[in-house]
Design a protein around this motif. Structure first.
Motif, PDB file in Angstrom:
ATOM      1  N   ARG A 140      -5.653  -1.139  -0.855  1.00  0.00           N
ATOM      2  CA  ARG A 140      -5.587   0.072  -1.767  1.00  0.00           C
ATOM      3  C   ARG A 140      -4.317  -0.265  -2.610  1.00  0.00           C
ATOM      4  N   ALA A 141      -3.365  -0.889  -2.239  1.00  0.00           N
ATOM      5  CA  ALA A 141      -2.265  -1.016  -3.058  1.00  0.00           C
ATOM      6  C   ALA A 141      -2.629  -2.081  -4.268  1.00  0.00           C
ATOM      7  N   VAL A 157      -4.487  -1.691  -6.523  1.00  0.00           N
ATOM      8  CA  VAL A 157      -4.739  -0.618  -7.618  1.00  0.00           C
ATOM      9  C   VAL A 157      -3.325  -0.818  -8.559  1.00  0.00           C
ATOM     10  N   ASN A 158      -2.210  -0.809  -7.780  1.00  0.00           N
ATOM     11  CA  ASN A 158      -1.032  -0.868  -8.492  1.00  0.00           C
ATOM     12  C   ASN A 158      -0.690  -2.112  -9.624  1.00  0.00           C
ATOM     13  N   VAL A 159      -1.473  -3.228  -8.888  1.00  0.00           N
ATOM     14  CA  VAL A 159      -1.283  -4.359  -9.872  1.00  0.00           C
ATOM     15  C   VAL A 159      -2.517  -4.967 -10.637  1.00  0.00           C
ATOM     16  N   TYR A 160      -3.366  -4.122 -10.622  1.00  0.00           N
ATOM     17  CA  TYR A 160      -4.736  -4.611 -11.096  1.00  0.00           C
ATOM     18  C   TYR A 160      -4.464  -5.012 -12.963  1.00  0.00           C
TER      19      TYR A 160
END
Length: 683
Positions: free
Chosen positions: A74-75, A77-80
């Motif tokens: 889920r982390a 998402v922060n580097v998408y």
């Protein structure tokens, strides 16, 4: 040790995947979230178990799951980096894996990890895809799954290629619709979720059953229109005979770029579709679900002649349509490819539809060919449901191309293991229920060939075939090689089972050990009927198919050292073996222009496992040479140069070499497999 969450997931997946109304073979994926102990820290860690890339729900085991740390997944998402670079996220999943082993995460992993539910199912049910591919699918979704107040239990999601962004979209939809249990993915399938495994499964089934019930209740009675005159199914016997007559031509068409194995079906759903008024137009629209067209190509080749046309007329028209199909596929590729696109993978059809006769599907092996046909039946069901309620409107060719020539799909293809030497080849072996024939069938199957075990005894043929694997690998057929009709029936069965024929081994034989004055006319005729005439009949029937395929091929004669060596007390046997040996030379010359190689093998003293020796020949030969029957194999070995016994597997090795890539320029050759008998040296 399997966690409880993973165990529940596997059981649910197997139940869902075992019913074709829920999803196609290897289609869809399921997941579970739960807590397990991290062996490094000894502390609990939240994990995601999800079906990995390439697996099948119906047969899923623990090794087919990818296991990821949920916090790390889920982390991401922060580097998408955004939808234009979403493919990069697949490689990032590798940095979220927990433990070792397991399957590679699939493109749909984000859908499962980002949706806030403990259990998620993504499936490809025909009823669900029918709604997803209807022109007014969004309105149908609201009507079928709404409560009339604007509250939706199932929410519409516009088409988006599978990937990280689709996972974000569905996660957002669930967050905004807390009453929802799932969604319809435009052009694609369904996704459902639940707090428990049972709840997720129940929600998936409810969506599927509700969609099907609505189609059944509100759908048009004849969604494909009326029956086209002359396009109704032929009677079964005539239909299957026509299929066998067309199979070599169609396989050759499908194998222009690379050899393919075929599968034939005349299921009612196919025949009814092909007889309908709308079939040509709907077939031209192609399939929609990515799982479907990745197996079937974007559209099939459909014959535009009625079932009442002659086989010759159909064959001529199929060749014309094939040229048009290749040009059309090249135009499709050229219209959508860019500088970064993988090279075109071939322009031949994988699905060929013949009204009144059935469907021919193709793949690199029998399983792939069979599954391609199953997927097109899924597509027919989807079209029926969409047309029953609305108008079938699959995703655009541009979107199909984005998936068919997706860099991630290309990478998956490149990871596939190198094919075995005989993959894609179809072998017909006579006398293959025992001895040399069985060893040959076993070796060819082990090298990737599809094998037809032909034998006088059907029960033994089927038993021998079952030892090689399922019907995607081998089948057993009855074949009295001395009977022309029986031989043709066996060849036709081969064509219908695997789509064609590439490799023929004339191995069937028997022997009566008698001196001249004791050899009767009946003895002589029996020997020549089974081996000389039998080989002629098999080669003739097979050659017709080999020539029509335009793919070359191999014919192997299991002759004998006795074809050139004058042994005692076997006039009938040795004479017929000499006949077979010369057939090799004659057919090598005649069939060479068609790329068909004809070679022979001259074994000697193959006692172990031999049906001929066990039926009395061994006792007679032992008496002739003055040895005990149990010592006959060693007797033969002792008189050779190498002093080594010849066993059936040695002959099978020679067949493998002769029909493999190493001797592709060899024809008209006889190879001795006799441990060295100087009197039988050739030339």
């Amino acid at each position: 040790m399997t966690s409880a969450a993973a165990a529940d997931l596997i059981a649910r997946s197997n139940r869902l995947g075992s019913d074709p109304k829920n999803t196609n073979y290897a289609g869809g994926n399921t997941s579970a979230k739960g807590t397990d102990i991290d062996p490094v820290t000894g502390e609990p860690v939240e994990l995601l178990w999800v079906k990995g890339s390439g697996g099948d729900l119906g047969t899923l085991t623990e090794s087919g799951l990818a296991v990821l740390r949920l916090d790390r997944m889920r982390a991401l998402v922060n580097v998408y980096p955004g939808v234009e670079r979403e493919d990069e996220m697949v490689a990032a999943f590798d940095y979220c894996l927990h433990g070792k082993g397991g399957a590679a995460p699939s493109i749909d992993t984000a859908m499962h990890g980002l949706v806030d539910a403990a259990h998620v199912d993504h499936l490809h049910p025909d009823a669900g895809i029918a709604i997803a591919t209807a022109a007014d699918g969004e309105e149908l979704t609201a009507r079928i799954f709404g409560d009339g107040t604007g509250s939706q239990r199932v929410v519409w999601v516009p088409w988006r290629r599978p990937g990280f962004q689709l996972g974000l979209d569905i996660a957002e939809i669930k967050a905004q619709n807390p009453q929802a249990i799932g969604c319809i993915l435009g052009g694609h399938g369904i996704t459902a979720w639940g707090d428990t495994s049972d709840e997720a499964e129940a929600n998936s089934l409810w969506i599927i059953e509700t969609a099907q019930a609505y189609i059944d209740e509100h759908g048009a009675a004849e969604p494909f229109g009326g029956v086209r005159p002359g396009f109704k199914a032929l009677p079964e016997a005539e239909r299957r005979a026509r299929a066998a007559a067309l199979a070599p031509t169609i396989r050759g068409i499908a194998s222009t770029d690379k050899p393919m194995v075929g599968h034939y079906t005349d299921a009612d759903v196919v025949l009814d579709f092909l007889a309908s008024e709308k079939a040509p137009a709907l077939a031209a629209l192609g399939t929609s679900c990515p799982d479907h067209f990745l197996r079937t190509k974007v559209k099939p080749l459909i014959l535009d002649l009625p079932a009442t046309a002659t086989a010759e007329e159909q064959i001529a028209r199929l060749h014309e349509l094939h040229a048009e199909y290749r040009a059309d596929y090249q135009a499709y590729y050229d219209a959508h490819a860019d500088a970064d696109s993988p090279a075109i993978r071939g322009a031949d059809p994988l699905i060929v539809l013949v009204p009144g006769v059935g469907m021919f599907s193709y793949g690199a092996n029998k399983q792939t060919a069979r599954v391609a046909g199953e997927f097109y039946i899924n597509a027919i069901n989807v079209m029926r449901g969409a047309e029953a309620l609305s108008t079938y409107a699959p995703i655009s060719d541009a979107e199909k191309f984005r998936i068919e020539y997706w860099a991630l799909e290309e990478a998956k293809l490149q990871r596939m293991p190198k094919p075995k030497t005989h993959q894609g080849r179809i072998a017909f072996v006579t006398g293959a229920a025992s001895g040399i024939g069985k060893a040959i069938a076993t070796r060819l199957a082990a090298e990737g060939a599809c094998v037809v075990v032909a034998d006088l005894d059907l029960e033994k043929a089927q038993a021998a075939a079952s030892e090689l694997g399922g019907t995607d690998v081998a089948i057993g057929v009855a074949a009295n090689v001395a009977d022309a009709d029986g031989v043709q029936a066996a060849i036709d069965a081969t064509l219908l089972a695997f789509g064609g024929i590439d490799l023929v081994v004339n191995n069937a034989g028997l022997s009566l050990s008698k001196p001249l004055l004791e050899t009767t006319e009946k003895d002589w005729d029996l020997q020549h009927d089974v081996m000389a005439k039998g080989s002629f009949l098999v080669s003739k029937a097979a050659a017709k198919a080999l020539i029509e395929q335009r793919m070359g091929g191999d014919v192997i004669y299991i002759s004998s050292k006795n074809s050139v060596f004058a042994g005692p007390n076997n006039i009938a046997y040795s004479a017929t073996k000499a006949d077979q040996a010369h057939q090799v030379r004659l057919l090598a010359v005649e069939l060479g222009e068609h790329g068909v190689r004809v070679n022979g093998i001259n074994p000697d003293g193959v006692v172990r496992g031999s049906g001929i020796f066990a039926s009395g020949w061994g006792a007679n030969r032992a008496a002739t040479y003055g040895v005990n029957e149990e010592d006959l194999g060693q007797f033969y070995a002792n008189r050779t140069i190498l002093k080594r016994e010849v066993v059936p597997e040695n002959v099978a090795d020679a067949v493998f070499v002769l029909t493999g890539p190493e001797l592709s320029r060899t024809t008209g050759l006889h190879i001795p497999v006799d441990s060295g008998v100087a009197a039988a040296f050739l030339r």
